[in-house]
Write a protein that holds these residues in place. Structure first.
Motif, PDB file in Angstrom:
ATOM      1  N   GLN A  32      -6.642  97.790  36.696  1.00  0.00           N
ATOM      2  CA  GLN A  32      -7.141  98.736  35.710  1.00  0.00           C
ATOM      3  C   GLN A  32      -7.441  98.029  34.395  1.00  0.00           C
ATOM      4  O   GLN A  32      -6.657  97.207  33.932  1.00  0.00           O
ATOM      5  CB  GLN A  32      -6.141  99.864  35.500  1.00  0.00           C
ATOM      6  N   ARG A  85     -13.534 109.528  40.977  1.00  0.00           N
ATOM      7  CA  ARG A  85     -12.337 109.776  41.793  1.00  0.00           C
ATOM      8  C   ARG A  85     -12.731 109.394  43.213  1.00  0.00           C
ATOM      9  O   ARG A  85     -13.687 109.915  43.776  1.00  0.00           O
ATOM     10  CB  ARG A  85     -11.918 111.233  41.705  1.00  0.00           C
ATOM     11  N   LYS A  94      -5.100 107.599  49.654  1.00  0.00           N
ATOM     12  CA  LYS A  94      -4.712 108.000  48.307  1.00  0.00           C
ATOM     13  C   LYS A  94      -5.957 108.151  47.449  1.00  0.00           C
ATOM     14  O   LYS A  94      -6.827 107.283  47.456  1.00  0.00           O
ATOM     15  CB  LYS A  94      -3.784 106.935  47.723  1.00  0.00           C
ATOM     16  N   LEU A  96      -7.646 107.990  43.886  1.00  0.00           N
ATOM     17  CA  LEU A  96      -7.414 107.299  42.618  1.00  0.00           C
ATOM     18  C   LEU A  96      -8.586 107.524  41.684  1.00  0.00           C
ATOM     19  O   LEU A  96      -9.738 107.601  42.132  1.00  0.00           O
ATOM     20  CB  LEU A  96      -7.248 105.796  42.839  1.00  0.00           C
ATOM     21  N   GLU A  97      -8.300 107.588  40.417  1.00  0.00           N
ATOM     22  CA  GLU A  97      -9.326 107.634  39.375  1.00  0.00           C
ATOM     23  C   GLU A  97      -9.607 106.187  38.985  1.00  0.00           C
ATOM     24  O   GLU A  97      -8.682 105.437  38.631  1.00  0.00           O
ATOM     25  CB  GLU A  97      -8.794 108.416  38.182  1.00  0.00           C
TER      26      GLU A  97
END
Length: 146
Positions: A32, A85, A94, A96-97
């Motif tokens: 990130q 997203r 899953k 995730l953003e």
């Protein structure tokens, strides 16, 4: 000056084979805010970084809105603009953003599907890397509720 943020620890997830999507025993990684894309040409920033690290020929596009995976190649996905997203790892995976400056590394076989995206991410926002890809998976027919 480097465009890469130092000392970022990735989110690492190993997705199991779910019977439809093989995934991979190697971990899926998300870094990130790994790349500084605060400039007029963030796509070129990511392409330059990927090219300097041996990712070869690349192309710009978003993530498909149906579940798919690339059976024979790893993929690096850099987000140049906006946010999205994405479900990684198949239906049992899953959501995730991911946002501008994020980089995701998908080992071959990792399922992925766009769930939603900001308006500014729809055009040339995501940059993927890998040789010619073979996608497995196809759009699903959605039956409207009555």
């Amino acid at each position: 000056m480097s465009v890469v943020s130092a000392d970022i620890e990735p989110l690492a997830i190993v997705f199991a084979d779910d019977g439809l999507v093989p995934n991979n025993p190697k971990p899926f990684l998300v870094y990130q805010q790994a790349v500084d894309v605060n400039n007029d040409h963030p796509e070129k920033t990511i392409e330059g970084l990927f090219g300097a690290n041996g990712w070869g020929a690349m192309w710009r596009n978003g993530v498909y809105d149906y579940l798919h995976y690339h059976a024979t190649v790893h993929e690096a996905l850099g987000v140049a603009r906006g946010r999205a997203r994405v479900r990684f790892g198949g239906d049992e995976g899953k959501e995730l953003e991911i946002a501008a400056g994020d980089v995701a590394i998908l080992p071959a076989g990792t399922g992925h599907q766009l769930i939603s995206a900001s308006a500014d991410s729809a055009s040339s926002a995501l940059i993927r890397r890998g040789p010619q890809c073979r996608s497995r998976g196809r759009p699903r027919k959605i039956t409207p509720r009555r």
